[in-house]
Scaffold this motif. Structure first.
Motif, mmCIF file in Angstrom:
data_model
loop_
_atom_site.group_PDB
_atom_site.id
_atom_site.type_symbol
_atom_site.label_atom_id
_atom_site.label_comp_id
_atom_site.label_asym_id
_atom_site.label_seq_id
_atom_site.Cartn_x
_atom_site.Cartn_y
_atom_site.Cartn_z
ATOM 1 N N VAL A 13 0.842 -1.203 0.000
ATOM 2 C CA VAL A 13 0.000 0.000 0.000
ATOM 3 C C VAL A 13 0.872 1.246 0.000
ATOM 4 C CG1 VAL A 13 -1.620 1.345 1.398
ATOM 5 C CG2 VAL A 13 -2.046 -1.079 0.985
ATOM 6 N N ASN A 14 1.919 1.270 0.824
ATOM 7 C CA ASN A 14 2.797 2.444 0.881
ATOM 8 C C ASN A 14 3.523 2.668 -0.443
ATOM 9 O OD1 ASN A 14 1.976 3.019 3.461
ATOM 10 N ND2 ASN A 14 3.749 2.094 4.428
ATOM 11 N N ALA A 15 3.941 1.577 -1.098
ATOM 12 C CA ALA A 15 4.597 1.708 -2.410
ATOM 13 C C ALA A 15 3.615 2.250 -3.444
ATOM 14 C CB ALA A 15 5.159 0.368 -2.862
ATOM 15 N N ALA A 16 2.379 1.754 -3.417
ATOM 16 C CA ALA A 16 1.365 2.239 -4.355
ATOM 17 C C ALA A 16 1.059 3.712 -4.101
ATOM 18 C CB ALA A 16 0.097 1.396 -4.244
ATOM 19 N N LEU A 17 0.944 4.093 -2.835
ATOM 20 C CA LEU A 17 0.667 5.490 -2.511
ATOM 21 C C LEU A 17 1.820 6.404 -2.914
ATOM 22 C CD1 LEU A 17 -1.159 5.166 0.913
ATOM 23 C CD2 LEU A 17 -2.152 5.751 -1.305
ATOM 24 N N SER A 18 3.041 5.904 -2.817
ATOM 25 C CA SER A 18 4.194 6.698 -3.281
ATOM 26 C C SER A 18 4.058 7.020 -4.767
ATOM 27 C CB SER A 18 5.500 5.948 -3.033
ATOM 28 O OG SER A 18 5.799 5.939 -1.669
ATOM 29 N N ALA A 19 3.597 6.041 -5.535
ATOM 30 C CA ALA A 19 3.404 6.271 -6.971
ATOM 31 C C ALA A 19 2.234 7.219 -7.222
ATOM 32 C CB ALA A 19 3.168 4.945 -7.693
ATOM 33 N N VAL A 20 1.136 7.026 -6.498
ATOM 34 C CA VAL A 20 -0.048 7.879 -6.679
ATOM 35 C C VAL A 20 0.284 9.327 -6.339
ATOM 36 C CG1 VAL A 20 -2.355 8.373 -5.747
ATOM 37 C CG2 VAL A 20 -1.730 6.027 -6.341
ATOM 38 N N LEU A 21 1.126 9.533 -5.324
ATOM 39 C CA LEU A 21 1.428 10.887 -4.863
ATOM 40 C C LEU A 21 2.649 11.501 -5.537
ATOM 41 C CD1 LEU A 21 0.618 10.438 -1.098
ATOM 42 C CD2 LEU A 21 -0.780 11.507 -2.879
ATOM 43 N N ASP A 22 3.108 10.900 -6.631
ATOM 44 C CA ASP A 22 4.232 11.446 -7.396
ATOM 45 C C ASP A 22 3.742 11.773 -8.805
ATOM 46 O OD1 ASP A 22 6.590 12.122 -8.620
ATOM 47 O OD2 ASP A 22 7.583 10.203 -8.235
ATOM 48 N N ARG A 23 3.485 13.046 -9.061
ATOM 49 C CA ARG A 23 2.898 13.416 -10.357
ATOM 50 C C ARG A 23 3.819 13.120 -11.534
ATOM 51 N NH1 ARG A 23 2.290 19.779 -9.611
ATOM 52 N NH2 ARG A 23 4.417 20.180 -9.002
ATOM 53 N N GLU A 24 5.106 12.888 -11.267
ATOM 54 C CA GLU A 24 6.011 12.519 -12.349
ATOM 55 C C GLU A 24 5.737 11.104 -12.855
ATOM 56 O OE1 GLU A 24 10.040 13.383 -11.295
ATOM 57 O OE2 GLU A 24 9.708 15.536 -11.490
ATOM 58 N N PRO A 94 -1.353 18.192 -8.030
ATOM 59 C CA PRO A 94 -1.994 19.456 -7.625
ATOM 60 C C PRO A 94 -3.207 19.249 -6.711
ATOM 61 C CG PRO A 94 -1.549 19.459 -9.984
ATOM 62 C CD PRO A 94 -1.221 18.091 -9.481
ATOM 63 N N TRP A 95 -4.005 18.206 -6.965
ATOM 64 C CA TRP A 95 -5.182 17.976 -6.116
ATOM 65 C C TRP A 95 -4.782 17.676 -4.676
ATOM 66 C CZ3 TRP A 95 -4.874 13.122 -4.131
ATOM 67 C CH2 TRP A 95 -4.205 12.150 -4.866
ATOM 68 N N PHE A 96 -3.650 17.010 -4.488
ATOM 69 C CA PHE A 96 -3.182 16.697 -3.134
ATOM 70 C C PHE A 96 -2.673 17.964 -2.453
ATOM 71 C CE2 PHE A 96 -0.199 14.937 0.015
ATOM 72 C CZ PHE A 96 -1.017 13.998 0.620
ATOM 73 N N GLU A 97 -1.919 18.772 -3.182
ATOM 74 C CA GLU A 97 -1.405 20.026 -2.627
ATOM 75 C C GLU A 97 -2.534 20.975 -2.251
ATOM 76 O OE1 GLU A 97 1.166 21.162 -5.909
ATOM 77 O OE2 GLU A 97 2.913 20.831 -4.624
ATOM 78 N N SER A 98 -3.528 21.117 -3.136
ATOM 79 C CA SER A 98 -4.610 22.062 -2.859
ATOM 80 C C SER A 98 -5.462 21.604 -1.681
ATOM 81 C CB SER A 98 -5.476 22.288 -4.096
ATOM 82 O OG SER A 98 -6.136 21.105 -4.477
ATOM 83 N N PRO A 137 -12.762 20.776 -1.842
ATOM 84 C CA PRO A 137 -12.011 22.021 -2.060
ATOM 85 C C PRO A 137 -12.759 23.040 -2.919
ATOM 86 C CG PRO A 137 -10.604 20.119 -2.416
ATOM 87 C CD PRO A 137 -11.998 19.604 -2.228
ATOM 88 N N GLY A 138 -13.716 22.614 -3.711
ATOM 89 C CA GLY A 138 -14.440 23.537 -4.575
ATOM 90 C C GLY A 138 -15.538 24.316 -3.872
ATOM 91 N N VAL A 139 -15.806 24.015 -2.594
ATOM 92 C CA VAL A 139 -16.877 24.673 -1.859
ATOM 93 C C VAL A 139 -16.285 25.805 -1.031
ATOM 94 C CG1 VAL A 139 -18.667 24.371 -0.108
ATOM 95 C CG2 VAL A 139 -18.219 22.553 -1.758
ATOM 96 N N ALA A 140 -16.828 27.013 -1.201
ATOM 97 C CA ALA A 140 -16.362 28.159 -0.426
ATOM 98 C C ALA A 140 -16.982 28.110 0.963
ATOM 99 C CB ALA A 140 -16.742 29.455 -1.127
ATOM 100 N N THR A 141 -16.205 28.393 1.990
ATOM 101 C CA THR A 141 -16.709 28.404 3.358
ATOM 102 C C THR A 141 -16.376 29.734 4.004
ATOM 103 O OG1 THR A 141 -14.684 27.414 4.175
ATOM 104 C CG2 THR A 141 -16.473 25.911 3.651
ATOM 105 N N THR A 142 -17.174 30.113 4.985
ATOM 106 C CA THR A 142 -16.955 31.343 5.714
ATOM 107 C C THR A 142 -17.169 31.065 7.196
ATOM 108 O OG1 THR A 142 -17.861 32.591 3.857
ATOM 109 C CG2 THR A 142 -17.715 33.732 5.971
ATOM 110 N N LEU A 143 -16.265 31.555 8.024
ATOM 111 C CA LEU A 143 -16.429 31.420 9.463
ATOM 112 C C LEU A 143 -17.355 32.520 9.952
ATOM 113 C CD1 LEU A 143 -12.792 30.673 10.618
ATOM 114 C CD2 LEU A 143 -14.725 29.111 10.539
ATOM 115 N N VAL A 144 -18.276 32.162 10.838
ATOM 116 C CA VAL A 144 -19.216 33.115 11.395
ATOM 117 C C VAL A 144 -19.070 33.052 12.904
ATOM 118 C CG1 VAL A 144 -21.651 33.712 11.618
ATOM 119 C CG2 VAL A 144 -20.797 32.755 9.486
ATOM 120 N N ALA A 145 -18.939 34.191 13.531
ATOM 121 C CA ALA A 145 -18.845 34.231 14.990
ATOM 122 C C ALA A 145 -20.132 33.696 15.601
ATOM 123 C CB ALA A 145 -18.587 35.656 15.470
ATOM 124 N N GLU A 146 -20.015 33.009 16.736
ATOM 125 C CA GLU A 146 -21.165 32.364 17.357
ATOM 126 C C GLU A 146 -22.286 33.350 17.679
ATOM 127 O OE1 GLU A 146 -22.031 29.674 21.300
ATOM 128 O OE2 GLU A 146 -20.018 29.714 20.462
#
Length: 151
Positions: A13-24, A94-98, A137-146
């Motif tokens: 799993v870790n080897a596969a994730l290394s490949a998935v997380l390397d855009r090269e 880019p999707w991981f970074e964002s 990540p595509g949804v805009a959020t706003t913090l509102v004081a209680e």
């Protein structure tokens, strides 16, 4: 028991994730014998690494593994420890970074929020760290004081 699952499977799993997380190494196609269980386990672990909730990662696995999801795969996704995963390489996608930038900005907003005492703030931070992101990540959020929410 090994918290990250069987050592051989954890290394795979870790080897596969290394490949998935390397855009090269992209474009990338993940394949397995059945097309569901092994790849589903890798994607479930990726979701955990992305700080999805456990129930969200398992639900996604079940939706693609239906009608025969494997309990052993679900257990592996549950016990796999994202902290033991290899860090993303020098060129993460880019999707991981964002997504990580979004999570960091959420965490910073929580640190600045003066809505409660330090103990309650720590409890809320831990809750949201475990639960993962509340929206894509595509949804805009706003913090509102209680007090602004009160009628």
């Amino acid at each position: 028991a090994d918290r990250a699952g069987p050592p051989a499977l954890s290394r795979l799993v870790n080897a596969a994730l290394s490949a998935v997380l390397d855009r090269e190494q992209h474009p990338l196609l993940l394949l397995s014998a059945s097309g569901t269980h092994e790849v589903g386990t890798i994607v479930g672990c990726l979701r955990r690494l992305q700080q999805w909730s456990l129930s969200g990662a398992i639900d996604e696995y079940r939706s693609f593994a239906a009608p025969t999801p494997r309990l052993s795969c679900e257990q592996f996704i549950e016990t796999w420890d994202p902290d033991l995963a290899p860090p993303p390489r020098a060129h993460p996608p880019p999707w991981f970074e964002s997504q990580h930038a979004l999570l960091e900005s959420d965490a910073e907003a929580w640190r600045r929020m003066p809505c409660c005492d330090a103990e309650e703030a720590a409890r809320l931070r831990e809750y949201f760290r475990v639960s993962g992101a509340l929206c894509s990540p595509g949804v805009a959020t706003t913090l509102v004081a209680e007090d602004a929410v009160a009628d």
